[in-house]
Design an enzyme around this catalytic site. Structure first.
Site, short mmCIF file in Angstrom:
data_model
loop_
_atom_site.label_atom_id
_atom_site.label_comp_id
_atom_site.label_asym_id
_atom_site.label_seq_id
_atom_site.Cartn_x
_atom_site.Cartn_y
_atom_site.Cartn_z
N GLY A 149 0.83 -1.19 0.00
CA GLY A 149 0.00 0.00 0.00
C GLY A 149 0.86 1.25 0.00
CB CYS A 150 0.21 4.67 -1.23
SG CYS A 150 -1.47 4.87 -0.63
#
Lengths: 345, 345, 345, 345
Positions: free
Chosen positions: C149-150
């Site tokens: 995920g970012c």
């Protein structure tokens, strides 16, 4: 107290009506409708209104609204007001439509550009175009006011002194407008997403935008002669504001000084129009307010006259002008609740 | 009518004082000074004020200002007010300083963090910290008010209910603040250029920002015990607004419901504090207004309490709070000229 | 040439894969799917790609894609990849999932936070977490890579040197993250509209955002011990970029110089991590690139360690990292097509 | 390897030259000068370049630069290159000036609009206007190239097909341009501050902007006849990008289809010009790239032709075009180091 109802209150113009009306000393808001958000507190959709109002959105019918209210504002998609305006008028109440349905004298024109049938020709006949600086007297006596479009407001106020004085060529008027994103409304569409608009700028719907015939109708009325314009709207990466740049060819010798005087004189008694002599309009100078700032500039090399006008599209371009109209219709001091200073920076 | 003077009126906090004062029904602005812009109309620097005021910037001395005015606002770099405040006070007039010079009880603290000598210890002794929600009574009788910093205002209002109730660990409080660019003032500096700030975000001056000791002084006073905090400010690509997120460790069992009640009760009578129960604060909801929106949230997994507060740094974080203080000092209804609805969207 | 397929290619991470792949010298894009936009040229949705590709969106089934391609990227909502990954793997091809479906060791954890059943436990067992700086060797041999995920990418890269050296308290880690709006995807939602986001800033989904368990899983693995964090994401009015500020309590005496050396040494051979010694990270410095800029700062007054990391959420936080993983998986030089300089200003 | 020197390297066009040159496979940057920042690492002013270059700013004289380099780029205020160009040319080296000093055939024109004396008439005579799409052959043999202005580049590329085919009225051409703030450079000025530009939009320097005569010179050369234009630049709240909207009166019957074919044909072999048939240009579609996107639209109601062109002012409007020119001058493939895909969103 004027009792007010708002139909279609969950969009940006609806919210702006609420922002300007909750503090209006002679207004009582009776009802704000939204089919989608029925039952929700208004401040859930407009967090700025938290602590200002306990209203919730409801979903009453126009006739019930007509009973409760002295005036109804409609902030709904075009075509929808045809089902509302007759009800309100037959109940003897007043209506200000923020949409396009009642803006046209020539119903063919409306039907051609908006691609729906006009279902209330009687209303159209009776409706007054709600641009107070030009039609104040007629608005005062109106029961049905068609609030002008945002682009037309900026164009008409900017061009009126030239058009009414017969000093420009009526062919070849070019109108290059730039609007903030709130002008597209609160609907969910790809082109209104932050990631699409931010750091971006582009023309859209040009040539052929629907505000073209509205501008031409007003320009023609002022000039007393058929006018055609080239109109190109662009999308600015700002929330609020329209800046319109117009280009005219002067048909007589005129100086910059004379142009400045023409505009200053024309708008001498208008609280909401500010003529800029030494500087040029910018949208931030009118942000959040009902002002229209205008400058006129002569390009001596080419005999072109450039006019620049700036408004907040949600205020002078929509809800603020609607309230200005309401004040006039009810004999309330015209600037009531509209005297706030623009937000800068 | 209260006669007002503004020293250092060409910056953003000066302009914001003007925006809020030109419509104040009990105020008359006598003079706005700016050495650089002496003689220029005020609206040349603040185009939003066009048609609202014919004032020009002047460059009068403090003693002359003291003669004309009942109260003087100083919006000048730190260190500068030492040359002004004594003059105003000796003339028996009042002063609200928007800078840091009179915010500290402990002058060593001031001198360490601001790296200048404090030249008016008497004034410091007399000065009242102008946070009305905490010190309203003392402000009412004050002649010299030190208007709080923007970051401290957001942090103190957000933390006060927790600190005053002894339910959080006083060690290890973390304050992560984000401010709009107008907080850096109207000075010409590379880091304030549009091309540097836009599409950007970054922390700055952390750890070790000058607002740290101001926050600690207030937190300690409320808690009745020495408090140290970790404070990190960040620069947001927006013009206005501060949002502060704070992290506390709960020292007792407490529920989300109890926290909500604690905050609601604590601020029950405060017009300018709005507690958010079902949603979280956002800076746009307070834009252009004197409100502070606050939410408190329990992270049950970690027993951490998160507090979020949002203000407009130029209003509640500076000029709006200054006017709130002035209203209190002169027995004017506290919200006068500060009741406008925030601009949304 | 590596033959590539992209499932779900009309969103921002899909577009970013295309931007980085059309110029990749060892890649041939075989197919980009989008059910909604089937048949449309890819450049209609991504006008930056005009003249770069004649591809149109298609709507082929996973098995057909598996036949054409060596590797498939999935950029689809969580839960959807369960219907794709098994097909690709059974066909002996590789897959990089940009979603959350294969990121968790503990499937209960996934099901609790994402509220769907995990339908491919075998895949989960086999999947490698695609953070090259920590797991490069395992990625090289992987058939199924779960792209991080970012937010987790920015947090893990920022915290790893501290966690792996046992010098911070594992309780009470606070993670305050700020993300650009493109992180919310290209879906139509009110909170992603320009008029809602611009000039705004707010926390959301806090505490309790879904990236929390992903961060905790990685932190725990690095620290060799169960870690719980407080994580609060905020929405920045920028298109691209995440800046994460983390706060740790030092458990031993350590100096700023030692911390700088620790980070410099830890990332000595990492092309995509740049340690900032004399300045602080900013999102514009990594805009459009696969870099992660990191600074570590000691607050001597409180013994807190502040870590700041910045990435472009669409590149190092999604598509760039996916391509970095692909390069590693296929023995291509790791930085291929990812060496472009960030855009500044 | 071409050895390159950059004079005035600390501004935005200097930084953009560096961004595009550090990865250029046939270039070696020998020196970047900045009097103000002498001795500082280049990445301190351009944090995007961290890890890409160890260069520091120096302050060498032109003659010394001429010795080290094959070509020198000057990114300095107008008037300054007169002290540099002769030195470089006498040393037998080449120069590309990003300023206005060598753009004019008629030196009176230069002196009238720029208000300085032209001190190098010989250079002016020899200089080639560096717009490759129109003057590629002459650029190939040039020693002194005057890189076009940003506004002129967008206007000339947009208008050339119409002007060279004699199908529009040469009187009354209206050019309405909108530029991002980086076009004003990295100098400290009030009007470039974030708080002034953000959420704002305004015309400036109109009529009478200095790019007017440069546009007229090129338009006249293409049309083979004296052309006068009305040109109004506006300031957009974006960092990068120019969008120019031009309005022409068609002097013959022509259809939309014929116009599209005219443009497509005219630019058939131009890598950097992309003609938009079904959509309109937007600045984000060229962001960070050397492309110029153009659309031509017929307004059948008024026989007006609207042309819209979009460039990144720092790339095709300055440094990218300069590198394109350099590539041509040194026989390097013209698109080298300029093939990157624009950043979207």
């Amino acid at each position: 107290m004027v009792k007010v109802g708002i139909i279609g209150g969950s969009g940006y113009t609806g919210g702006e009506l609420l922002r300007l009306l909750v503090n209006h000393p002679q207004v009582q808001i009776k009802s704000v409708t939204s089919r989608t958000h029925k039952g929700k507190p208004v401040w859930e959709l407009f967090p700025n209104l938290r602590s200002f109002t306990e209203l919730t959105f409801d979903d009453v019918e126009p006739d019930s609204l007509a009973e409760q209210c002295d005036i109804v504002f409609t902030a709904v998609p075009h075509g929808v007001t045809f089902g509302i305006a007759p009800v309100i008028r037959h109940a003897g109440k007043r209506l200000i439509d923020l949409g396009a349905d009642y803006r046209f004298r020539d119903l063919d024109n409306y039907e051609t550009w908006y691609k729906v049938k006009h279902e209330d020709p009687d209303g159209a006949l009776e409706a007054v175009y709600g641009l107070p600086e030009l039609l104040r007297d007629r608005i005062a006596g109106a029961n049905l006011v068609a609030n002008p479009g945002c682009y037309p407001t900026s164009a008409i106020l900017g061009a009126a002194p030239l058009l009414s004085n017969g000093i420009v060529d009526l062919q070849g008027i070019t109108i290059d407008s730039k609007s903030g994103v709130s002008g597209s409304g609160r609907n969910l569409r790809l082109s209104s997403l932050f990631s699409e608009c931010s750091s971006n700028f582009n023309p859209y719907g040009a040539p052929g935008h629907r505000h073209t015939p509205e501008i031409e109708q007003a320009f023609s009325a002022i000039a007393g002669e058929e006018v055609r314009v080239t109109f190109a709207p662009h999308l600015l990466p700002v929330v609020r504001g329209i800046l319109t740049t117009m280009y005219f060819l002067a048909t007589c010798d005129i100086t910059q000084k004379e142009l400045d005087e023409l505009y200053t004189e024309y708008y001498r008694n208008e609280y909401f129009v500010r003529v800029c002599i030494s500087d040029l309009p910018e949208i931030k100078a009118v942000q959040g307010s009902n002002f229209c700032d205008i400058a006129v500039r002569l390009d001596e090399r080419t005999q072109r006259i450039m006019v620049v006008s700036a408004i907040d599209n949600l205020v002078k371009g929509a809800s603020g002008q609607a309230i200005q109209n309401m004040n006039i219709m009810f004999g309330i001091e015209e600037t009531t609740s509209l005297r706030c200073v623009p937000i800068f920076p």
